[in-house]
Design a protein around this motif. Structure first.
Motif, PDB file in Angstrom:
ATOM      1  N   ALA A 192     -94.082  -9.282 -95.956  1.00 19.25           N
ATOM      2  CA  ALA A 192     -94.157 -11.157 -95.711  1.00 19.25           C
ATOM      3  C   ALA A 192     -95.302 -10.859 -94.251  1.00 19.25           C
ATOM      4  N   ARG A 193     -96.780 -11.437 -95.824  1.00 19.15           N
ATOM      5  CA  ARG A 193     -97.654 -11.591 -94.846  1.00 19.15           C
ATOM      6  C   ARG A 193     -98.716 -12.982 -94.982  1.00 19.15           C
ATOM      7  N   ARG A 194     -99.376 -13.496 -94.038  1.00 18.48           N
ATOM      8  CA  ARG A 194     -99.851 -13.930 -94.520  1.00 18.48           C
ATOM      9  C   ARG A 194    -101.223 -14.589 -94.002  1.00 18.48           C
ATOM     10  N   SER A 195    -102.184 -14.551 -94.283  1.00 15.36           N
ATOM     11  CA  SER A 195    -103.736 -14.406 -93.632  1.00 15.36           C
ATOM     12  C   SER A 195    -103.361 -15.804 -92.269  1.00 15.36           C
ATOM     13  N   GLY A 196    -104.169 -15.278 -91.564  1.00 13.12           N
ATOM     14  CA  GLY A 196    -104.867 -16.403 -90.081  1.00 13.12           C
ATOM     15  C   GLY A 196    -103.453 -16.458 -89.585  1.00 13.12           C
ATOM     16  N   SER A 197    -102.221 -15.557 -89.696  1.00  9.47           N
ATOM     17  CA  SER A 197    -101.466 -15.621 -88.444  1.00  9.47           C
ATOM     18  C   SER A 197    -100.874 -13.840 -87.940  1.00  9.47           C
ATOM     19  N   VAL A 198    -100.152 -14.323 -87.476  1.00  8.15           N
ATOM     20  CA  VAL A 198     -99.803 -13.291 -86.001  1.00  8.15           C
ATOM     21  C   VAL A 198     -99.178 -12.363 -87.034  1.00  8.15           C
ATOM     22  N   GLY A 199     -98.051 -13.514 -88.104  1.00  3.44           N
ATOM     23  CA  GLY A 199     -96.953 -12.572 -89.197  1.00  3.44           C
ATOM     24  C   GLY A 199     -95.951 -13.464 -88.280  1.00  3.44           C
ATOM     25  N   ARG A 200     -94.391 -13.160 -88.245  1.00  2.29           N
ATOM     26  CA  ARG A 200     -93.301 -13.940 -88.092  1.00  2.29           C
ATOM     27  C   ARG A 200     -92.423 -12.628 -87.007  1.00  2.29           C
ATOM     28  N   ASP A 250     -99.491 -18.243 -73.498  1.00  2.00           N
ATOM     29  CA  ASP A 250    -100.409 -18.375 -75.337  1.00  2.00           C
ATOM     30  C   ASP A 250    -100.041 -19.723 -76.223  1.00  2.00           C
ATOM     31  N   LEU A 251    -100.429 -20.249 -76.470  1.00  2.00           N
ATOM     32  CA  LEU A 251    -100.548 -21.528 -77.640  1.00  2.00           C
ATOM     33  C   LEU A 251    -100.084 -20.961 -78.751  1.00  2.00           C
ATOM     34  N   GLY A 252     -99.244 -21.829 -80.159  1.00  2.00           N
ATOM     35  CA  GLY A 252     -99.155 -21.555 -80.803  1.00  2.00           C
ATOM     36  C   GLY A 252     -98.886 -22.674 -81.614  1.00  2.00           C
ATOM     37  N   GLN A 253     -98.497 -21.974 -82.856  1.00  7.70           N
ATOM     38  CA  GLN A 253     -97.636 -22.820 -83.953  1.00  7.70           C
ATOM     39  C   GLN A 253     -97.012 -21.996 -85.081  1.00  7.70           C
ATOM     40  N   LEU A 254     -95.907 -22.363 -84.960  1.00  2.00           N
ATOM     41  CA  LEU A 254     -94.847 -22.078 -86.593  1.00  2.00           C
ATOM     42  C   LEU A 254     -95.097 -22.833 -87.370  1.00  2.00           C
ATOM     43  N   ASP A 255     -95.171 -21.980 -88.829  1.00  2.00           N
ATOM     44  CA  ASP A 255     -94.997 -22.990 -89.751  1.00  2.00           C
ATOM     45  C   ASP A 255     -94.149 -23.015 -90.117  1.00  2.00           C
ATOM     46  N   SER A 256     -93.708 -23.286 -92.074  1.00  2.00           N
ATOM     47  CA  SER A 256     -91.912 -23.364 -92.318  1.00  2.00           C
ATOM     48  C   SER A 256     -91.464 -22.115 -92.822  1.00  2.00           C
ATOM     49  N   ASP A 257     -92.212 -21.916 -92.777  1.00  2.00           N
ATOM     50  CA  ASP A 257     -91.882 -20.142 -92.412  1.00  2.00           C
ATOM     51  C   ASP A 257     -91.411 -19.575 -92.439  1.00  2.00           C
ATOM     52  N   GLY A 258     -91.681 -19.864 -90.750  1.00  2.00           N
ATOM     53  CA  GLY A 258     -91.117 -18.614 -89.659  1.00  2.00           C
ATOM     54  C   GLY A 258     -93.552 -17.990 -88.703  1.00  2.00           C
ATOM     55  N   PHE A 259     -94.070 -18.204 -89.771  1.00  2.00           N
ATOM     56  CA  PHE A 259     -95.090 -17.283 -89.525  1.00  2.00           C
ATOM     57  C   PHE A 259     -95.441 -18.039 -88.213  1.00  2.00           C
TER      58      PHE A 259
END
Length: 392
Positions: A314-322, A365-374
């Motif tokens: 489970a890998r998505r560029s630009g994210s710090v993962g799930r 810290d400020l962050g955002q979760l995408d629809s897949d939890g990244f």
């Protein structure tokens, strides 16, 4: 099953597998289990409950740390990049009763009048220095395995208290998420006094029955708080035949530049974790181009290190993962990342953790979760500069 019980099981089932290695000298699981038992008995005989560890990377660091866990002695890691003020603050706040050091002259200068006596302490044919401090009464609650200090935005970093149960949840999750195998070899590139390397570089490989390769920091190319010999580090990775390693952005950049300049690769490196500070997408792309499998993550000492991680599955560029399997995470209405507060043990001295109510801790810290939890990091709620070596 705690880590000591797990090591005893490895000693029974895989006694000849290498557990710890340094400069080509192996220590097998049978030897490790015996050494931990003997060293734990020595620590109990010393009648201390809080022990400072001021050692260079190596098997001795891991042995003392593990023996302290077996003896129910709280460890206070004292990084060599700490200032004298920070060393004295840590000793005083924890009520550390004794410290083991392999650089007694430098440590004595740093610790100053917090020390009252010094004696030789033999370990595996080497002579360490055992310092008794002026503190007779420990200031750490019973049942705490480690007090880890943040790198600190002021002169006095905060001491975070961690029980083994909190650490174990991270160890189990990391081993599962990263797909660590029993035959894997992990090379420690960061000081073992840093919680991330302590957990990822010692506990995780030993939990899975793998090998923790623990050379001195000089042999891995790390100098002080922010110096790196990237060519030496790249050579160390190749010579150790490392399948995994943990990088800071600056050390990753150095290794990538060496690989680009020499047109070489690290074919055995399978999991290169990176974190501690923001990582540019350009650096991740350069790593991919030279065949370094980089997986960015995010964590805090308050949460016993890693809380999110990109993985091979489970890998998505630009994210710090799930979030890791044990982590509860959400984004507050104002964008702040919040973690279920069972993940932390609090600050030493009774200072409360900032709490968002209903069992959630606000990280700052400020962050955002995408629809897949990244998770995507968006900055800090307060002014804080984090260097490429993970120092605040």
């Amino acid at each position: 099953m705690n880590l000591i019980e797990q090591l005893a099981e490895h000693a029974r089932l895989i006694p000849e597998r290498v557990a710890l290695e340094s400069s080509g000298e192996p220590m097998h699981y049978r030897e490790l289990a015996t050494a931990i038992d003997e060293l734990a008995a020595r620590l109990r005989a010393q009648k201390v409950s809080v022990l400072g560890v001021a050692l260079d990377n190596g098997p001795d660091w891991a042995l003392i740390d593990l023996a302290a866990l077996a003896a129910d002695v709280c460890v206070v890691p004292l990084p060599r990049f700490f200032s004298a003020q920070q060393v004295r603050h840590a000793l005083q706040q924890t009520g550390t009763q004794a410290v083991l050091s392999d650089d007694p002259e430098s440590f004595a200068i740093a610790a100053g009048d917090t020390l009252r006596a010094c004696s030789d302490w033999s370990l595996r044919g080497k002579t360490l220095s055992w310092f008794d401090t002026v503190y007779r009464t420990p200031r750490v609650p019973r049942g705490i395995a480690k007090v880890t200090y943040t790198s600190g935005t002021t002169g006095d970093p905060k001491g975070i208290i961690l029980a083994w149960a909190q650490i174990e949840s991270v160890v189990r999750s990391l081993a599962e998420a990263a797909g660590i195998r029993p035959e894997d070899r992990h090379l420690a590139l960061n000081p073992l006094a840093v919680l991330l390397e302590n957990i990822g570089g010692v506990y995780v490989p030993l939990w899975t029955g793998g090998t923790a390769v623990l050379p001195s920091l000089a042999l891995t190319g790390l100098r002080g708080a922010s110096g790196v010999d990237a060519r030496r580090m790249t050579t160390a990775l190749a010579e150790a035949r490392a399948q995994s390693a943990i990088f800071m952005p600056q050390t990753l950049l150095g290794v990538i530049e060496v690989l680009e300049a020499t047109c070489t690769t690290l074919p055995e490196l399978r999991f290169a974790a990176v974190g501690g500070a923001p990582v540019s997408t350009r650096l991740l792309a350069r790593a991919q181009a030279v065949g370094v499998p980089v997986f960015e993550g995010y964590g805090l000492s308050e949460c016993a290190s890693v809380i999110t991680l990109n993985t091979p599955a489970a890998r998505r560029s630009g994210s710090v993962g799930r979030p890791l399997p044990h982590v509860r995470l959400r984004i507050a209405d104002d964008g702040e990342i919040q973690v279920g507060n069972r993940a932390h043990g609090g600050y030493l001295g009774g200072e409360p953790m900032p709490d968002a109510g209903e069992g959630w801790w606000s990280t700052g810290d400020l962050g955002q979760l995408d629809s897949d939890g990244f998770l995507y990091l968006k900055g800090r709620r307060r002014n804080c500069f984090i260097t490429a070596f993970g120092r605040n």
